[in-house]
Design a protein around this motif. Sequence first.
Motif, short mmCIF file in Angstrom:
data_model
loop_
_atom_site.label_atom_id
_atom_site.label_comp_id
_atom_site.label_asym_id
_atom_site.label_seq_id
_atom_site.Cartn_x
_atom_site.Cartn_y
_atom_site.Cartn_z
N SER A 21 0.85 -1.19 0.00
CA SER A 21 0.00 0.00 0.00
C SER A 21 0.88 1.24 0.00
O SER A 21 1.99 1.22 0.54
N SER A 30 -5.57 12.74 -6.01
CA SER A 30 -6.25 12.32 -7.23
C SER A 30 -5.79 13.09 -8.46
O SER A 30 -6.15 12.75 -9.58
N MET A 34 0.42 7.85 -10.40
CA MET A 34 1.22 7.22 -9.35
C MET A 34 2.04 6.10 -9.97
O MET A 34 1.62 5.46 -10.93
N GLY A 55 -7.14 6.01 -12.45
CA GLY A 55 -7.06 4.56 -12.30
C GLY A 55 -7.44 3.80 -13.55
O GLY A 55 -7.39 2.57 -13.57
N ARG A 72 -5.83 1.92 -7.37
CA ARG A 72 -5.86 3.07 -6.46
C ARG A 72 -7.27 3.34 -6.02
O ARG A 72 -8.23 3.05 -6.73
N ASN A 74 -8.98 6.68 -4.77
CA ASN A 74 -8.78 8.11 -4.55
C ASN A 74 -9.54 8.62 -3.32
O ASN A 74 -9.14 9.60 -2.70
N THR A 78 -5.03 6.26 -1.44
CA THR A 78 -4.16 5.10 -1.34
C THR A 78 -4.02 4.40 -2.69
O THR A 78 -4.98 4.27 -3.44
N MET A 79 -2.80 3.96 -2.95
CA MET A 79 -2.52 3.14 -4.12
C MET A 79 -2.04 1.77 -3.64
O MET A 79 -1.46 1.67 -2.55
N TYR A 80 -2.27 0.76 -4.45
CA TYR A 80 -1.92 -0.60 -4.07
C TYR A 80 -1.08 -1.27 -5.16
O TYR A 80 -1.18 -0.94 -6.34
N CYS A 96 6.92 3.98 -3.82
CA CYS A 96 5.84 4.58 -4.58
C CYS A 96 6.19 6.04 -4.85
O CYS A 96 7.01 6.65 -4.13
#
Length: 121
Positions: A21, A30, A34, A55, A72, A74, A78-80, A96
């Motif tokens: 994460s 947003s 990323m 995304g 992600r 928004n 968080t981005m995964y 990241c």
Amino acid sequence: QVQLVESGGGLVQAGGSLRLSCAASGRTFSSYAMGWFRQAPGKEREFVGTISWSGGTTTYANSVKGRFTISRDNAKNTMYLQMNSLKPEDTAVYFCAAGRYGRYDYAYDYWGQGTQVTVSS
């Protein structure tokens, strides 16, 4: 300004999975594309994948295509990075980054501190 914090790294056996994460602070998450990068000991930092601000678009390095998935949320800033079928050569510190959509680290303005991923054989 965006602050990024990675989490979810650890030790896993080859063939296993991990989900990283990247939590962002700031109101403009947003607005940014990323990216995920990684750096193995003694090697240059390399591109893993990137996701557009919405995304809707992703691009992956050939070495991880079909095994890793970036997403992600928004609403959660968080981005995964879902990593499946892990290999020992995936061992690295994973970073990241936030910035413009692209494969090159100069496209990104903000970076996290990294999280260690170790894959045992």
